[in-house]
Design a protein around this motif. Structure first.
Motif, PDB file in Angstrom:
ATOM      1  N   SER A  38      48.436  13.894  56.570  1.00  0.00           N
ATOM      2  CA  SER A  38      48.561  12.444  56.398  1.00  0.00           C
ATOM      3  C   SER A  38      48.194  12.019  54.985  1.00  0.00           C
ATOM      4  N   ALA A  39      47.165  12.656  54.406  1.00  0.00           N
ATOM      5  CA  ALA A  39      46.764  12.311  53.041  1.00  0.00           C
ATOM      6  C   ALA A  39      47.859  12.670  52.048  1.00  0.00           C
ATOM      7  N   ARG A  40      48.494  13.810  52.256  1.00  0.00           N
ATOM      8  CA  ARG A  40      49.576  14.227  51.354  1.00  0.00           C
ATOM      9  C   ARG A  40      50.771  13.297  51.476  1.00  0.00           C
ATOM     10  N   ALA A  41      51.087  12.901  52.698  1.00  0.00           N
ATOM     11  CA  ALA A  41      52.197  11.972  52.897  1.00  0.00           C
ATOM     12  C   ALA A  41      51.895  10.624  52.244  1.00  0.00           C
ATOM     13  N   LEU A  42      50.648  10.179  52.344  1.00  0.00           N
ATOM     14  CA  LEU A  42      50.255   8.913  51.720  1.00  0.00           C
ATOM     15  C   LEU A  42      50.378   8.996  50.206  1.00  0.00           C
ATOM     16  N   ARG A  43      49.937  10.120  49.642  1.00  0.00           N
ATOM     17  CA  ARG A  43      50.045  10.284  48.186  1.00  0.00           C
ATOM     18  C   ARG A  43      51.504  10.299  47.739  1.00  0.00           C
ATOM     19  N   GLY A  44      52.357  10.991  48.493  1.00  0.00           N
ATOM     20  CA  GLY A  44      53.771  11.019  48.142  1.00  0.00           C
ATOM     21  C   GLY A  44      54.398   9.642  48.199  1.00  0.00           C
ATOM     22  N   SER A  45      54.025   8.866  49.198  1.00  0.00           N
ATOM     23  CA  SER A  45      54.555   7.514  49.321  1.00  0.00           C
ATOM     24  C   SER A  45      54.074   6.633  48.175  1.00  0.00           C
ATOM     25  N   ALA A  46      52.796   6.777  47.797  1.00  0.00           N
ATOM     26  CA  ALA A  46      52.258   5.982  46.691  1.00  0.00           C
ATOM     27  C   ALA A  46      52.896   6.374  45.369  1.00  0.00           C
ATOM     28  N   THR A  47      53.159   7.662  45.187  1.00  0.00           N
ATOM     29  CA  THR A  47      53.804   8.120  43.950  1.00  0.00           C
ATOM     30  C   THR A  47      55.188   7.510  43.807  1.00  0.00           C
ATOM     31  N   MET A  48      55.861   7.318  44.915  1.00  0.00           N
ATOM     32  CA  MET A  48      57.204   6.745  44.904  1.00  0.00           C
ATOM     33  C   MET A  48      57.205   5.340  44.305  1.00  0.00           C
ATOM     34  N   THR A  49      56.130   4.567  44.517  1.00  0.00           N
ATOM     35  CA  THR A  49      56.092   3.190  44.022  1.00  0.00           C
ATOM     36  C   THR A  49      55.847   3.122  42.525  1.00  0.00           C
ATOM     37  N   ARG A  50      55.180   4.150  41.971  1.00  0.00           N
ATOM     38  CA  ARG A  50      54.825   4.188  40.553  1.00  0.00           C
ATOM     39  C   ARG A  50      53.960   2.991  40.144  1.00  0.00           C
ATOM     40  N   LEU A  51      53.142   2.523  41.059  1.00  0.00           N
ATOM     41  CA  LEU A  51      52.185   1.469  40.727  1.00  0.00           C
ATOM     42  C   LEU A  51      50.988   2.121  40.048  1.00  0.00           C
ATOM     43  N   GLU A  52      50.701   1.728  38.830  1.00  0.00           N
ATOM     44  CA  GLU A  52      49.659   2.371  38.039  1.00  0.00           C
ATOM     45  C   GLU A  52      48.329   2.375  38.787  1.00  0.00           C
ATOM     46  N   GLY A  53      47.707   3.539  38.873  1.00  0.00           N
ATOM     47  CA  GLY A  53      46.394   3.666  39.485  1.00  0.00           C
ATOM     48  C   GLY A  53      46.422   4.047  40.949  1.00  0.00           C
ATOM     49  N   LEU A  54      47.426   3.592  41.683  1.00  0.00           N
ATOM     50  CA  LEU A  54      47.465   3.861  43.122  1.00  0.00           C
ATOM     51  C   LEU A  54      47.702   5.340  43.430  1.00  0.00           C
ATOM     52  N   PRO A  55      48.653   6.021  42.768  1.00  0.00           N
ATOM     53  CA  PRO A  55      48.808   7.461  43.037  1.00  0.00           C
ATOM     54  C   PRO A  55      47.547   8.256  42.716  1.00  0.00           C
ATOM     55  N   ASP A  56      46.783   7.835  41.684  1.00  0.00           N
ATOM     56  CA  ASP A  56      45.537   8.531  41.356  1.00  0.00           C
ATOM     57  C   ASP A  56      44.556   8.452  42.522  1.00  0.00           C
ATOM     58  N   PHE A  57      44.438   7.268  43.094  1.00  0.00           N
ATOM     59  CA  PHE A  57      43.497   7.054  44.190  1.00  0.00           C
ATOM     60  C   PHE A  57      43.888   7.903  45.401  1.00  0.00           C
ATOM     61  N   THR A  58      45.167   7.868  45.765  1.00  0.00           N
ATOM     62  CA  THR A  58      45.612   8.644  46.923  1.00  0.00           C
ATOM     63  C   THR A  58      45.529  10.143  46.656  1.00  0.00           C
ATOM     64  N   SER A  59      45.707  10.559  45.401  1.00  0.00           N
ATOM     65  CA  SER A  59      45.571  11.979  45.059  1.00  0.00           C
ATOM     66  C   SER A  59      44.135  12.449  45.255  1.00  0.00           C
ATOM     67  N   THR A  60      43.173  11.579  44.966  1.00  0.00           N
ATOM     68  CA  THR A  60      41.770  11.940  45.178  1.00  0.00           C
ATOM     69  C   THR A  60      41.497  12.175  46.657  1.00  0.00           C
ATOM     70  N   VAL A  61      42.045  11.313  47.510  1.00  0.00           N
ATOM     71  CA  VAL A  61      41.885  11.507  48.958  1.00  0.00           C
ATOM     72  C   VAL A  61      42.535  12.822  49.381  1.00  0.00           C
ATOM     73  N   GLU A  62      43.699  13.113  48.820  1.00  0.00           N
ATOM     74  CA  GLU A  62      44.383  14.361  49.173  1.00  0.00           C
ATOM     75  C   GLU A  62      43.577  15.580  48.732  1.00  0.00           C
ATOM     76  N   ARG A  63      42.963  15.508  47.549  1.00  0.00           N
ATOM     77  CA  ARG A  63      42.170  16.648  47.077  1.00  0.00           C
ATOM     78  C   ARG A  63      40.949  16.876  47.972  1.00  0.00           C
ATOM     79  N   ILE A  64      40.358  15.803  48.471  1.00  0.00           N
ATOM     80  CA  ILE A  64      39.241  15.954  49.406  1.00  0.00           C
ATOM     81  C   ILE A  64      39.732  16.635  50.681  1.00  0.00           C
ATOM     82  N   ALA A  65      40.896  16.220  51.155  1.00  0.00           N
ATOM     83  CA  ALA A  65      41.459  16.845  52.357  1.00  0.00           C
ATOM     84  C   ALA A  65      41.744  18.326  52.114  1.00  0.00           C
TER      85      ALA A  65
END
Length: 337
Positions: free
Chosen positions: A42-69
């Motif tokens: 789920s964390a990886r899917a969230l990061r991929g979805s956030a990356t798609m938007t290219r909203l500055e800062g958001l992919p970084d945040f979701t990537s941190t959650v993915e790295r914890i997972a």
């Protein structure tokens, strides 16, 4: 960078679904480690979805959650109630940011990046082999407490020497995306011609497009451009497929320095640009010959063309001579089957 409204709305719907799954996993494991495999998915899917938007800062945040997972799955992180509260707080912050995706500004960008840095700093404390001293749950402060809503500066500042640098995060994310390309490419290489192979080819193209998006989000235009060119290629020959696999394996090689990676990517780009065009299919000559009735039909067409040459007085032209020769051959072919 702004994104189309339709894309933002799609992202919000998708992200809420992923956040609901993550929250459910956290609720089911209040006193234990959450299901690492499901959490990572789920964390990886969230990061991929956030990356798609290219909203500055958001992919970084979701990537941190993915790295914890990922750390939980690989047993590189210890889990206790304090880390549990930190992740729950981060998910709540992510949910709030998702609702403001359509109104993204410097405020949301700064908030996402500081949240990402704070969560990474908390997680870094759980890389040690010894467990931290137990402390009462009452002393665990929600992460939101460090970010006032009144516009005051946040208590937590960006670590000038973070445990994970931007370059390291780039190599990790690009290697993960390249791993997807390699898996899809391996499935295509072992497939048989037919509809299933066409579907697998589309899978490789989607993986390459995703790789290009990840690279572009970091400003790695050389990797992003090459991945996009490969995604638009026919991928019909073994040489093209081998080139895609070699490119993916190169990006997955974490032993290379950044300079070595850049040089080898440039070499792959040159090789790909100079790849020979696919050889035309060999058509049996028998399929090109007229026979029986088809030869008679073609002979009538040739006769009409010769009649026009006769009317124009051009029967001595090379084209007319070629037609005479063809008519002679067609007479022989007319008696074959």
């Amino acid at each position: 960078m702004s994104a189309p409204q339709a894309l933002i709305e799609f992202f919000q719907t998708e992200a809420v679904e992923y956040l609901d799954r993550l929250d459910q996993l956290m609720s089911d494991a209040t006193q234990a480690t959450p299901d690492a495999t499901a959490f990572l998915a789920s964390a990886r899917a969230l990061r991929g979805s956030a990356t798609m938007t290219r909203l500055e800062g958001l992919p970084d945040f979701t990537s941190t959650v993915e790295r914890i997972a990922t750390g939980l799955r690989d047993e590189e992180l210890r889990w206790d109630q304090r880390l549990h509260f930190a992740v729950r707080g981060a998910l709540a912050e992510l949910r709030a940011l998702v609702t403001r995706a359509a109104l993204w500004s410097d405020v949301e960008q700064r908030r996402a990046r500081t949240q990402s840095a704070a969560l990474a700093a908390v997680a870094a404390g759980y890389l040690a082999t010894s467990a931290p001293a137990n402390s009462p749950a009452a002393r665990v402060l929600p992460i939101a407490r460090f970010y006032p809503d009144d516009g005051a500066p946040p208590v937590v500042q960006r670590n000038p020497n973070p445990p994970i640098t931007l370059a390291q995060r780039f190599r990790g994310d690009i290697a993960a995306a390249a791993g997807g390309v390699a898996r899809e490419g391996a499935a295509l290489a072992s497939s048989e011609p037919g509809p299933s192979q066409l579907a697998l080819t589309d899978g490789v193209r989607r993986a390459l497009s995703g790789l290009g998006d990840v690279a572009e989000s970091y400003g790695a235009t050389s990797i992003g451009g090459l991945a996009t060119r490969m995604a638009h290629a026919p991928l019909a020959t073994s040489a093209e497929r081998a080139g895609v696999q070699a490119f993916a394996q190169l990006l997955m090689n974490r032993e290379l320095t950044d300079q070595q990676l850049a040089q080898q990517v440039k070499q792959v780009a040159v090789t790909w640009a100079g790849a020979p065009a696919p050889e035309p299919a060999v058509v049996p000559i028998e399929s090109l010959l007229y026979r029986g009735h088809s030869a008679i039909t073609r002979a009538r067409d040739v006769r009409d063309q010769l009649a026009r040459h006769w009317q124009r007085g051009t029967t001595t032209a090379p084209e007319a001579h070629a037609l005479f020769d063809e008519l002679s051959d067609l007479l022989d072919l007319a008696v074959t089957t």
